[in-house]
Design a protein around this motif. Structure first.
Motif, PDB file in Angstrom:
ATOM      1  N   ARG A 100      50.864  93.532   0.676  1.00 41.88           N
ATOM      2  CA  ARG A 100      51.951  94.426   0.280  1.00 41.88           C
ATOM      3  C   ARG A 100      52.741  93.885  -0.901  1.00 41.88           C
ATOM      4  O   ARG A 100      53.503  94.614  -1.540  1.00 41.88           O
ATOM      5  N   LYS A 101      52.584  92.601  -1.201  1.00 40.12           N
ATOM      6  CA  LYS A 101      53.282  92.015  -2.350  1.00 40.12           C
ATOM      7  C   LYS A 101      52.656  92.449  -3.668  1.00 40.12           C
ATOM      8  O   LYS A 101      53.246  92.253  -4.728  1.00 40.12           O
ATOM      9  N   GLY A 102      51.451  93.027  -3.608  1.00 46.13           N
ATOM     10  CA  GLY A 102      50.724  93.354  -4.819  1.00 46.13           C
ATOM     11  C   GLY A 102      49.917  92.160  -5.294  1.00 46.13           C
ATOM     12  O   GLY A 102      50.216  91.008  -4.952  1.00 46.13           O
ATOM     13  N   LEU A 103      48.894  92.429  -6.098  1.00 43.09           N
ATOM     14  CA  LEU A 103      47.994  91.362  -6.536  1.00 43.09           C
ATOM     15  C   LEU A 103      48.722  90.325  -7.379  1.00 43.09           C
ATOM     16  O   LEU A 103      48.541  89.106  -7.208  1.00 43.09           O
ATOM     17  N   GLU A 104      49.595  90.775  -8.301  1.00 48.48           N
ATOM     18  CA  GLU A 104      50.319  89.842  -9.162  1.00 48.48           C
ATOM     19  C   GLU A 104      51.270  88.972  -8.349  1.00 48.48           C
ATOM     20  O   GLU A 104      51.336  87.753  -8.540  1.00 48.48           O
ATOM     21  N   GLY A 105      51.996  89.597  -7.418  1.00 52.72           N
ATOM     22  CA  GLY A 105      52.953  88.845  -6.601  1.00 52.72           C
ATOM     23  C   GLY A 105      52.266  87.842  -5.694  1.00 52.72           C
ATOM     24  O   GLY A 105      52.721  86.702  -5.554  1.00 52.72           O
ATOM     25  N   GLU A 106      51.153  88.257  -5.078  1.00 52.28           N
ATOM     26  CA  GLU A 106      50.425  87.351  -4.192  1.00 52.28           C
ATOM     27  C   GLU A 106      49.808  86.200  -4.976  1.00 52.28           C
ATOM     28  O   GLU A 106      49.816  85.041  -4.528  1.00 52.28           O
ATOM     29  N   ALA A 107      49.264  86.517  -6.170  1.00 48.08           N
ATOM     30  CA  ALA A 107      48.664  85.470  -7.008  1.00 48.08           C
ATOM     31  C   ALA A 107      49.710  84.449  -7.431  1.00 48.08           C
ATOM     32  O   ALA A 107      49.451  83.234  -7.414  1.00 48.08           O
ATOM     33  N   ARG A 108      50.899  84.932  -7.799  1.00 49.60           N
ATOM     34  CA  ARG A 108      51.974  84.017  -8.212  1.00 49.60           C
ATOM     35  C   ARG A 108      52.375  83.095  -7.070  1.00 49.60           C
ATOM     36  O   ARG A 108      52.509  81.879  -7.257  1.00 49.60           O
ATOM     37  N   GLU A 109      52.530  83.660  -5.874  1.00 48.07           N
ATOM     38  CA  GLU A 109      52.940  82.836  -4.727  1.00 48.07           C
ATOM     39  C   GLU A 109      51.893  81.786  -4.398  1.00 48.07           C
ATOM     40  O   GLU A 109      52.226  80.618  -4.156  1.00 48.07           O
ATOM     41  N   ARG A 110      50.629  82.163  -4.406  1.00 52.17           N
ATOM     42  CA  ARG A 110      49.568  81.210  -4.072  1.00 52.17           C
ATOM     43  C   ARG A 110      49.391  80.165  -5.177  1.00 52.17           C
ATOM     44  O   ARG A 110      49.064  79.012  -4.913  1.00 52.17           O
ATOM     45  N   ARG A 111      49.610  80.591  -6.418  1.00 51.81           N
ATOM     46  CA  ARG A 111      49.523  79.635  -7.530  1.00 51.81           C
ATOM     47  C   ARG A 111      50.620  78.576  -7.406  1.00 51.81           C
ATOM     48  O   ARG A 111      50.361  77.377  -7.550  1.00 51.81           O
ATOM     49  N   TYR A 112      51.834  79.015  -7.134  1.00 52.55           N
ATOM     50  CA  TYR A 112      52.941  78.075  -6.982  1.00 52.55           C
ATOM     51  C   TYR A 112      52.719  77.140  -5.793  1.00 52.55           C
ATOM     52  O   TYR A 112      53.013  75.945  -5.865  1.00 52.55           O
ATOM     53  N   ASN A 113      52.207  77.686  -4.707  1.00 54.15           N
ATOM     54  CA  ASN A 113      51.937  76.839  -3.537  1.00 54.15           C
ATOM     55  C   ASN A 113      50.873  75.790  -3.853  1.00 54.15           C
ATOM     56  O   ASN A 113      50.975  74.636  -3.413  1.00 54.15           O
ATOM     57  N   ALA A 114      49.851  76.195  -4.605  1.00 54.95           N
ATOM     58  CA  ALA A 114      48.797  75.245  -4.980  1.00 54.95           C
ATOM     59  C   ALA A 114      49.369  74.130  -5.853  1.00 54.95           C
ATOM     60  O   ALA A 114      49.030  72.946  -5.683  1.00 54.95           O
ATOM     61  N   LEU A 115      50.240  74.487  -6.792  1.00 52.21           N
ATOM     62  CA  LEU A 115      50.864  73.479  -7.653  1.00 52.21           C
ATOM     63  C   LEU A 115      51.762  72.538  -6.843  1.00 52.21           C
ATOM     64  O   LEU A 115      51.753  71.320  -7.049  1.00 52.21           O
ATOM     65  N   LEU A 116      52.525  73.117  -5.919  1.00 49.25           N
ATOM     66  CA  LEU A 116      53.402  72.297  -5.071  1.00 49.25           C
ATOM     67  C   LEU A 116      52.598  71.321  -4.224  1.00 49.25           C
ATOM     68  O   LEU A 116      52.957  70.143  -4.101  1.00 49.25           O
ATOM     69  N   ASN A 117      51.511  71.815  -3.648  1.00 45.89           N
ATOM     70  CA  ASN A 117      50.683  70.954  -2.793  1.00 45.89           C
ATOM     71  C   ASN A 117      50.055  69.808  -3.588  1.00 45.89           C
ATOM     72  O   ASN A 117      49.997  68.669  -3.117  1.00 45.89           O
ATOM     73  N   TYR A 118      49.590  70.128  -4.810  1.00 46.83           N
ATOM     74  CA  TYR A 118      48.957  69.073  -5.614  1.00 46.83           C
ATOM     75  C   TYR A 118      49.994  68.051  -6.084  1.00 46.83           C
ATOM     76  O   TYR A 118      49.736  66.839  -6.084  1.00 46.83           O
ATOM     77  N   ALA A 119      51.173  68.548  -6.489  1.00 47.14           N
ATOM     78  CA  ALA A 119      52.236  67.628  -6.919  1.00 47.14           C
ATOM     79  C   ALA A 119      52.618  66.683  -5.793  1.00 47.14           C
ATOM     80  O   ALA A 119      52.832  65.481  -6.001  1.00 47.14           O
ATOM     81  N   LYS A 120      52.710  67.227  -4.587  1.00 46.37           N
ATOM     82  CA  LYS A 120      53.031  66.394  -3.431  1.00 46.37           C
ATOM     83  C   LYS A 120      51.929  65.365  -3.190  1.00 46.37           C
ATOM     84  O   LYS A 120      52.203  64.197  -2.875  1.00 46.37           O
ATOM     85  N   LYS A 121      50.686  65.785  -3.361  1.00 47.83           N
ATOM     86  CA  LYS A 121      49.545  64.901  -3.113  1.00 47.83           C
ATOM     87  C   LYS A 121      49.556  63.692  -4.043  1.00 47.83           C
ATOM     88  O   LYS A 121      49.221  62.569  -3.625  1.00 47.83           O
ATOM     89  N   ILE A 122      49.954  63.905  -5.314  1.00 48.40           N
ATOM     90  CA  ILE A 122      49.920  62.795  -6.279  1.00 48.40           C
ATOM     91  C   ILE A 122      51.307  62.188  -6.504  1.00 48.40           C
ATOM     92  O   ILE A 122      51.490  61.350  -7.388  1.00 48.40           O
ATOM     93  N   SER A 123      52.290  62.651  -5.707  1.00 48.58           N
ATOM     94  CA  SER A 123      53.672  62.140  -5.804  1.00 48.58           C
ATOM     95  C   SER A 123      54.301  62.409  -7.163  1.00 48.58           C
ATOM     96  O   SER A 123      55.020  61.567  -7.722  1.00 48.58           O
ATOM     97  N   ALA A 124      54.036  63.595  -7.710  1.00 46.73           N
ATOM     98  CA  ALA A 124      54.671  64.009  -8.967  1.00 46.73           C
ATOM     99  C   ALA A 124      56.013  64.669  -8.651  1.00 46.73           C
ATOM    100  O   ALA A 124      56.095  65.519  -7.766  1.00 46.73           O
ATOM    101  N   SER A 125      57.058  64.287  -9.387  1.00 46.96           N
ATOM    102  CA  SER A 125      58.397  64.811  -9.089  1.00 46.96           C
ATOM    103  C   SER A 125      58.726  66.090  -9.852  1.00 46.96           C
ATOM    104  O   SER A 125      59.747  66.722  -9.587  1.00 46.96           O
ATOM    105  N   ARG A 126      57.877  66.476 -10.813  1.00 52.39           N
ATOM    106  CA  ARG A 126      58.126  67.690 -11.585  1.00 52.39           C
ATOM    107  C   ARG A 126      56.848  68.514 -11.734  1.00 52.39           C
ATOM    108  O   ARG A 126      55.747  67.956 -11.826  1.00 52.39           O
ATOM    109  N   ILE A 127      57.044  69.826 -11.754  1.00 56.74           N
ATOM    110  CA  ILE A 127      55.969  70.765 -12.096  1.00 56.74           C
ATOM    111  C   ILE A 127      56.444  71.516 -13.328  1.00 56.74           C
ATOM    112  O   ILE A 127      57.478  72.188 -13.303  1.00 56.74           O
TER     113      ILE A 127
END
Length: 457
Positions: A100-127
């Motif tokens: 229901r978020k639409g393709l653009e909204g869902e893609a943005r949310e999943r993209r941000y989550n992927a970036l957050l998860n990777y940053a956490k994995k490598i202990s990066a403090s900024r995205i």
């Protein structure tokens, strides 16, 4: 800009970074890298400013939504830029389902989550993201059309940690000119040409006409956003005090007294409700002014009236309060616990203890204590959950527990926590709400059973 175009742009980006203190104490950062003009410019400028003092990781997110040949080209450019600039990189593939978020909204949310998860994995403090001034203006108009309220009109923030946007004050045409001066290649996303997509329609058709009316449109909008942001900071300082004082945690959500909420003007009311939503889901994505109006409309409805909200939230009038929480059937947990006098036990959301005493002063009986004539009880004693059809003895007969809960105005979504204190004859006490009309202590009472509880949350 003067003839030294590259140095001028680099200085503007450095000034933005310093103004917002984007990389304070930063040793490691993830760059959301699409291989498009914005992210290529971002990488080049950041390496010019910081060299190797910050360890930048390029992360390309493959949404699998475009033709393979284009995606392969972007992945190849990502690898090439990582190698040329001495950066490590990662290609992350994600699935984007239709929601229901639409393709653009869902893609943005999943993209941000992927970036957050990777940053956490490598202990990066900024995205680090490549949003520019054109993106800010486009988002302003998109949110205006959606009816996103003053919060939405503030568009894209320069900083919302861990996300930072160093190019936020740079127009797209300036970025393209910079890339040409530097001789840097980039990928072109052909979906940006499709005017059936709302953002593209605003970018290609609407903004160019407005620029004809005012060539300084982008900077005018930016200035208005800064004014809105300053006003909002003041509002939020007030809202937080109101939130802390009057908003209560209730089960899987939050509640506020309607009369207290309506005491404030509309601007305050709307922000309090939006902050309740943000508290529950960590952002306001998907919520617009129409949702806030719908929630406020419950004040004129009967208790129990409920409306659905985005992201599996709902709002409900519960007697004199407005409740916002997550939808989903509350499971009633069945339990049946024998009690030994003198022991302390935790169950549901409370802690209970029992003891036998010889004397008790009834003139000042606290709400969390009940006393019974022990000889008037039929042991063994027990605690159990409330069940449909349960009754309690009253002066003139019996009453259904459901009616007792209604009279006490216990919200429906909290009734699963109701605990009954019983003997073998039936219910002795709907704990914290009503005791049975039996086993009262009197002059002939020899042993008094004292039952005391406290809530755990």
């Amino acid at each position: 800009m003067n003839s030294n175009f590259v140095e001028e742009l680099t200085k503007r980006v450095r000034d933005t970074i310093e103004e917002y203190r984007m990389f304070e104490n930063t040793k490691k950062a993830v760059i959301g890298f699409s291989a498009g003009p914005d992210s290529v410019c971002l990488l080049d400028v950041l390496k010019r400013i910081y060299g190797d003092t910050i360890d930048f990781f390029l992360v390309y997110i493959n949404h699998r939504l475009r033709p393979q040949n284009i995606l392969k080209k972007e992945e190849r450019l990502t690898r090439d830029y990582a190698q040329n600039y001495g950066c490590r990189y990662r290609i992350i593939k994600i699935e984007v389902p239709k929601t229901r978020k639409g393709l653009e909204g869902e893609a943005r949310e999943r993209r941000y989550n992927a970036l957050l998860n990777y940053a956490k994995k490598i202990s990066a403090s900024r995205i680090v993201l490549g949003h520019n001034l054109d993106d800010v203006v486009e988002t302003f108009f998109l949110n205006l059309v959606r009816g996103s309220g003053t919060l939405g009109l503030q568009s894209i923030p320069a900083v919302r940690l861990p996300f930072v946007r160093p190019l936020i004050n740079i127009k797209k045409d300036v970025i393209l000119r910079y890339l040409k001066k530097r001789g840097l290649n980039f990928a072109i996303d052909t979906t940006n040409l499709d005017t059936d997509i709302r953002r593209n329609l605003i970018r290609k058709k609407i903004i160019p006409h407005l620029v004809k009316l005012n060539p300084q449109l982008h900077y005018v909008i930016k200035r208005e956003i800064e004014i809105l942001h300053t006003d909002e900071e003041y509002f939020q300082s007030l809202i937080q005090k109101i939130f802390d004082k009057f908003v209560e945690k209730k089960g899987n959500g939050l509640a506020i007294d309607i009369r207290r909420l309506m005491y404030y003007n509309k601007a305050i009311r709307n922000r309090v409700l939006m902050n309740m939503i943000i508290y529950l889901k960590n952002d306001r994505t998907g919520f617009e002014s129409k949702h806030i109006e719908a929630i406020l409309g419950l004040k004129n409805k009967q208790s129990g009236k409920r409306i659905a909200l985005p992201d599996n939230l709902y709002a409900q009038r519960v007697y004199g309060k407005l409740f916002i929480g997550y939808a989903g059937k509350e499971e009633r947990k069945n339990f049946f616990i024998p009690l030994k006098i003198g022991e302390e036990i935790e169950i549901s959301n409370l802690r209970l203890k029992t003891e036998l005493v010889k004397n008790f002063d009834l003139t000042n009986l606290p709400e969390n204590i009940e006393v019974f004539d022990f000889e008037g009880l039929k042991p063994p004693l027990l605690l159990r959950n409330w069940k449909s059809g349960d009754k309690i003895k009253i002066r003139d007969g019996t009453k259904r527990i459901k009616e007792v809960l209604n009279e006490a105005k216990v919200p429906v979504n909290q009734r699963v926590n109701t605990v009954l204190f019983c003997d073998q004859k039936g219910v002795l006490w709907v704990i914290g709400i009503r005791r049975a009309y039996r086993a009262f202590i009197n002059k002939k009472t020899k042993n008094i059973l004292k039952v005391e509880f406290e809530y755990l949350d």
